[in-house]
Write an enzyme that holds these catalytic residues in place. Structure first.
Site, PDB file in Angstrom:
ATOM      1  N   HIS A  37       0.841  -1.202   0.000  1.00 46.21           N
ATOM      2  CA  HIS A  37       0.000   0.000   0.000  1.00 46.21           C
ATOM      3  C   HIS A  37       0.872   1.247   0.000  1.00 46.21           C
ATOM      4  O   HIS A  37       0.676   2.172  -0.809  1.00 46.21           O
ATOM      5  CB  HIS A  37      -0.905  -0.045   1.231  1.00 46.21           C
ATOM      6  CG  HIS A  37      -1.628   1.229   1.535  1.00 46.21           C
ATOM      7  ND1 HIS A  37      -3.004   1.353   1.449  1.00 46.21           N
ATOM      8  CD2 HIS A  37      -1.194   2.459   1.951  1.00 46.21           C
ATOM      9  CE1 HIS A  37      -3.369   2.575   1.777  1.00 46.21           C
ATOM     10  NE2 HIS A  37      -2.278   3.264   2.098  1.00 46.21           N
ATOM     11  N   GLU A  38       1.833   1.299   0.916  1.00 46.37           N
ATOM     12  CA  GLU A  38       2.653   2.500   1.067  1.00 46.37           C
ATOM     13  C   GLU A  38       3.660   2.666  -0.064  1.00 46.37           C
ATOM     14  O   GLU A  38       3.809   3.760  -0.620  1.00 46.37           O
ATOM     15  CB  GLU A  38       3.379   2.477   2.417  1.00 46.37           C
ATOM     16  CG  GLU A  38       2.462   2.443   3.629  1.00 46.37           C
ATOM     17  CD  GLU A  38       1.582   3.686   3.768  1.00 46.37           C
ATOM     18  OE1 GLU A  38       1.849   4.708   3.107  1.00 46.37           O
ATOM     19  OE2 GLU A  38       0.605   3.636   4.547  1.00 46.37           O
ATOM     20  N   HIS A  42       0.844   4.353  -2.801  1.00 49.93           N
ATOM     21  CA  HIS A  42       1.084   5.799  -2.754  1.00 49.93           C
ATOM     22  C   HIS A  42       2.334   6.201  -3.540  1.00 49.93           C
ATOM     23  O   HIS A  42       2.503   7.370  -3.878  1.00 49.93           O
ATOM     24  CB  HIS A  42       1.227   6.259  -1.301  1.00 49.93           C
ATOM     25  CG  HIS A  42      -0.053   6.220  -0.530  1.00 49.93           C
ATOM     26  ND1 HIS A  42      -1.220   6.798  -0.995  1.00 49.93           N
ATOM     27  CD2 HIS A  42      -0.361   5.679   0.680  1.00 49.93           C
ATOM     28  CE1 HIS A  42      -2.187   6.612  -0.113  1.00 49.93           C
ATOM     29  NE2 HIS A  42      -1.701   5.930   0.904  1.00 49.93           N
ATOM     30  N   GLU A  95      -6.585   6.677  -0.887  1.00 45.82           N
ATOM     31  CA  GLU A  95      -6.382   5.532   0.007  1.00 45.82           C
ATOM     32  C   GLU A  95      -6.934   4.253  -0.608  1.00 45.82           C
ATOM     33  O   GLU A  95      -6.346   3.180  -0.482  1.00 45.82           O
ATOM     34  CB  GLU A  95      -7.035   5.789   1.366  1.00 45.82           C
ATOM     35  CG  GLU A  95      -6.400   6.909   2.172  1.00 45.82           C
ATOM     36  CD  GLU A  95      -4.933   6.651   2.494  1.00 45.82           C
ATOM     37  OE1 GLU A  95      -4.514   5.478   2.516  1.00 45.82           O
ATOM     38  OE2 GLU A  95      -4.194   7.626   2.715  1.00 45.82           O
TER      39      GLU A  95
END
Length: 288
Positions: A37-38, A42, A95
């Protein structure tokens, strides 16, 4: 991450026969999901921009849009930003896109092997993939507790994203995931057909990820709002699901934090009991 590692946490939305296995794999799957995810969620995605007549792409031959099957026809113009264009949707869509990237990659055996999970490890890669999809169902249901019926608003960006992902899997997954609802028993259970994760589950995530990615990169707020607000709309049977989720809601966690003290040149660490008294004592001795 600390909350996800608690093996004693109640799992009301998982079938009783799978609870032990779900708890065993939960932290491992969640950890990799957060990492992806990070770093890749992102950490990827190029905004198409124009600033005072200068483009960061070939304006004579614009990039291809796989959603429209034609060159892109929108981008961020001079002075525009992601948050400025997408407004109230910016955080939750961003997100959600990052969550989708992590979940989409959770069946990549080569990638999971980098973390030490293979078909022969104690925690098997294939089981992590299955657990990830069960987790998507659980988190989607759990997210409903952060929807306010009176105002029709979401109180938390991640919760809205998780519910939208759940609806996508239910709507576009062709039955590979189902939610069993027993209103009399106040019970909701997530079921995932392991054999159809690659053919139906991942395909559904891919479609949602592609849409949000392209909307974000091309400043297409119109289509994004129509798509995302429909997916995150709570109505009909979902209102009953929300009622059951709230009935199953567990007390919020309270974390007991240690303190450090100086004794001359020596640093001392003092820990406290995991009790209400321990929490109060830790704050009292912090002298804030």
């Amino acid at each position: 991450m600390s909350a996800e590692s608690n093996e004693n946490e109640i799992s009301p939305f998982v079938h009783a026969s799978e609870v032990a296995t779900f708890r065993k794999h939960k932290y491992h799957a969640y950890y990799i999901w957060v990492v992806l995810h990070e770093l890749l969620g992102h950490g990827t995605g190029r905004m198409m921009t124009e600033e005072n007549g200068r483009f960061n792409f070939d304006s004579e031959s614009p990039p291809y849009n796989p959603l429209t099957k034609a060159p892109i026809n929108s981008w961020y113009q001079s002075g525009q930003t992601w948050t400025g264009v997408f407004g109230d949707l910016a955080t939750t869509v961003d997100e959600c896109r990052a969550e989708l990237v992590g979940a989409y990659l959770m069946d990549d055996m080569e990638l999971l092997a980098l973390f030490g999970y293979t078909s022969s490890s104690e925690i098997k890669a294939q089981d992590l993939t299955y657990n990830m999809y069960v987790q998507l169902g659980v988190d989607g249901l759990r997210g409903l507790q952060n929807f306010n019926i009176d105002g029709g608003k979401w109180g938390q960006a991640h919760s809205r994203a998780h519910f939208a992902m759940l609806k996508c899997l239910l709507r576009d997954g062709h039955g590979f995931m189902t939610i069993h609802c027993d209103s009399e028993a106040d019970e909701l259970k997530v079921s995932v057909d392991r054999s159809r994760i690659h053919t139906d589950g991942k395909k559904a995530l891919r479609g949602m990820l592609l849409r949000l990615h392209m909307y974000r990169c091309t400043a297409d707020i119109g289509n994004c709002r129509q798509y995302y607000e429909d997916l995150s709309k709570v109505h009909g049977q979902y209102l009953e699901w929300r009622r059951i989720v709230l009935a199953q809601k567990q007390p919020k966690w309270v974390f007991v934090q240690a303190n450090t003290f100086l004794n001359g040149e020596e640093v001392l660490l003092k820990e406290y009991d995991a009790t209400p008294e321990g929490v109060i004592q830790s704050w009292f001795e912090r002298e804030l």
